[in-house]
Design a protein around this motif. Structure first.
Motif, PDB file in Angstrom:
ATOM      1  N   THR A   1       0.813  -1.210   0.000  1.00  0.00           N
ATOM      2  CA  THR A   1       0.000   0.000   0.000  1.00  0.00           C
ATOM      3  C   THR A   1       0.850   1.265   0.000  1.00  0.00           C
ATOM      4  O   THR A   1       0.530   2.240  -0.682  1.00  0.00           O
TER       5      THR A   1
ATOM      6  N   GLU B   1      -8.221  -2.725  -6.045  1.00  0.00           N
ATOM      7  CA  GLU B   1      -8.359  -3.386  -4.759  1.00  0.00           C
ATOM      8  C   GLU B   1      -7.086  -4.155  -4.425  1.00  0.00           C
ATOM      9  O   GLU B   1      -6.382  -4.650  -5.317  1.00  0.00           O
ATOM     10  N   ALA B   2      -6.804  -4.252  -3.125  1.00  0.00           N
ATOM     11  CA  ALA B   2      -5.630  -4.978  -2.661  1.00  0.00           C
ATOM     12  C   ALA B   2      -5.868  -6.478  -2.731  1.00  0.00           C
ATOM     13  O   ALA B   2      -7.001  -6.947  -2.839  1.00  0.00           O
ATOM     14  N   GLN B   3      -4.772  -7.226  -2.660  1.00  0.00           N
ATOM     15  CA  GLN B   3      -4.852  -8.673  -2.728  1.00  0.00           C
ATOM     16  C   GLN B   3      -4.092  -9.306  -1.566  1.00  0.00           C
ATOM     17  O   GLN B   3      -3.299  -8.644  -0.891  1.00  0.00           O
TER      18      GLN B   3
ATOM     19  N   THR C   1      -4.720 -10.239   1.425  1.00  0.00           N
ATOM     20  CA  THR C   1      -5.166 -10.096   2.806  1.00  0.00           C
ATOM     21  C   THR C   1      -6.628  -9.684   2.798  1.00  0.00           C
ATOM     22  O   THR C   1      -7.143  -9.265   1.766  1.00  0.00           O
TER      23      THR C   1
ATOM     24  N   LYS D   1     -10.057  -7.679   2.871  1.00  0.00           N
ATOM     25  CA  LYS D   1     -10.312  -6.361   2.302  1.00  0.00           C
ATOM     26  C   LYS D   1     -10.327  -5.293   3.382  1.00  0.00           C
ATOM     27  O   LYS D   1      -9.833  -4.181   3.184  1.00  0.00           O
TER      28      LYS D   1
ATOM     29  N   GLU E   1      -1.438  -5.428   9.669  1.00  0.00           N
ATOM     30  CA  GLU E   1      -2.193  -6.075   8.607  1.00  0.00           C
ATOM     31  C   GLU E   1      -2.286  -5.190   7.376  1.00  0.00           C
ATOM     32  O   GLU E   1      -2.214  -5.669   6.252  1.00  0.00           O
ATOM     33  N   ARG E   2      -2.427  -3.880   7.566  1.00  0.00           N
ATOM     34  CA  ARG E   2      -2.516  -2.965   6.418  1.00  0.00           C
ATOM     35  C   ARG E   2      -1.232  -3.000   5.600  1.00  0.00           C
ATOM     36  O   ARG E   2      -1.254  -2.894   4.378  1.00  0.00           O
TER      37      ARG E   2
ATOM     38  N   LEU F   1      -1.015  -5.557   2.717  1.00  0.00           N
ATOM     39  CA  LEU F   1      -1.801  -5.396   1.505  1.00  0.00           C
ATOM     40  C   LEU F   1      -0.901  -5.129   0.311  1.00  0.00           C
ATOM     41  O   LEU F   1       0.041  -4.333   0.397  1.00  0.00           O
TER      42      LEU F   1
ATOM     43  N   TYR G   1      -0.877  -4.481  -4.112  1.00  0.00           N
ATOM     44  CA  TYR G   1      -1.674  -4.118  -5.275  1.00  0.00           C
ATOM     45  C   TYR G   1      -0.983  -4.593  -6.552  1.00  0.00           C
ATOM     46  O   TYR G   1       0.242  -4.470  -6.688  1.00  0.00           O
TER      47      TYR G   1
END
Length: 339
Positions: free
Chosen positions: A227, A261-263, A265, A267, A274-275, A278, A280
């Protein structure tokens, strides 16, 4: 030399080597300030050449590895039956056109009949006024005139029917001609033939594929960034690609896609740990003009690194200065990808 002295020297050499490696890593990190790097794989978009209609393959005109241009015929389907249907439809069209001529001739006849009926009605009416004829004769002549009027209208309607039949026949001819033209299976884009999937004589259902092409206009490396990087990268951001198969060359590129959208982990996550997990999906595309120049060397599956500029004022380090091989001595090495 005493063993202790040797051990001391080895320790010093090891420490020096570790220090050098650490120094190199620090230098590399400093040089890449304002940039992000991730490994990825070269991907080339695949395009299928397929038949729109069911039929038998008459001939395949390309081999695997051939370069084709948009509109080049890749394969031909058998059209013998369609050609016979087209000849029949063309004969039907000519017959319908003759029907128009016949209907128009019928109008001429009906107009003459009406004119005669009008004359006879007028004569009968004149004789009746002079007491030389009867009312019954006038009525008979009027009825003949009305019949002639109706016959003329019917003939005029016959012309319209004949014209409609002609249009229908012409539409059938045009449809069959289009179907026959579609039996020449053409390349939808410039590219290289990846696989021939059938042989001449095989029967395919509608939608059956005869070959796949690699679209040389759409070559990119797919990479994944966290991210913290993806949020600072936009479409069109500068990038560089260095392939493992040819690390001496640096290929210029641009970001062409950033996933919405991230992959990997969930949503929605709550903690910063945890963030940070993430990632992309990002596509780094190579310029079309460059691909045309080096198209003989484009291979899917080659691995390497993609470097992205994440700070607008960052200057590319010297080792990422664009460096390309001569077109005749490209980077055609075995990367395990499709030709």
């Amino acid at each position: 030399m005493r063993l202790s002295t040797v051990l001391a020297l080895l320790v010093l050499i090891g420490a020096a080597a570790a220090g050098y490696v650490f120094w190199q890593e620090r230098q590399s990190e400093a040089a890449l300030k304002g940039f992000a790097v991730a490994n990825g794989r070269i991907e080339v978009e695949r395009v299928a050449v397929a038949t729109k209609y069911a039929g038998r393959v008459a001939e395949i005109l390309v081999d695997e590895g051939d370069l084709v241009k948009k509109g080049d015929v890749v394969a031909r389907m058998d059209t013998a039956e369609l050609q016979a249907e087209l000849a029949e439809a063309e004969a039907g069209q000519r017959q319908a056109e003759q029907g128009i001529d016949q209907a128009q001739a019928e109008i001429g006849i009906r107009k003459a009949d009406l004119a005669l009926a009008e004359i006879e009605l007028t004569r009968a009416s004149t004789l009746q006024k002079k007491d030389a004829g009867t009312a019954a004769e006038v009525d008979r002549r009027r009825a003949q005139r009305d019949v002639a009027v109706a016959a003329l209208k019917g003939a005029e309607a016959g012309v319209e029917d004949a014209r409609a039949a002609t249009l229908a026949a012409a539409a059938r001819v045009a449809r069959l001609a289009t179907v026959i033209a579609d039996m020449d299976l053409k390349a939808p884009t410039d590219g290289r033939v990846e696989y021939r999937l059938v042989k001449a004589g095989e029967v395919l259902a509608a939608g059956g594929q005869v070959a796949t092409l690699l679209d040389l206009a759409d070559v990119h490396m797919v990479v994944f960034f966290p991210t913290s990087v993806a949020g600072r990268v936009g479409i069109g951001s500068e990038a560089r690609i260095v392939l493992d198969a040819a690390p001496e060359f640096v290929v210029p590129a641009k970001v062409s896609f950033v996933a919405a959208e991230a992959q990997f982990t969930p949503k929605f996550v709550e903690t910063k740990t945890e963030r940070d997990k993430l990632t992309y999906r990002i596509k780094v595309a190579i310029d079309h003009a460059l691909l045309v120049k080096y198209r003989d060397y484009v291979k899917a599956g080659l691995t390497g690194n993609a470097y992205l500029k994440v700070e607008a004022d960052a200057a590319w380090p010297d080792f990422l200065t664009v460096k390309l091989p001569p077109p005749s001595n490209g980077i055609a090495t075995d990367g395990g990808g499709a030709p």
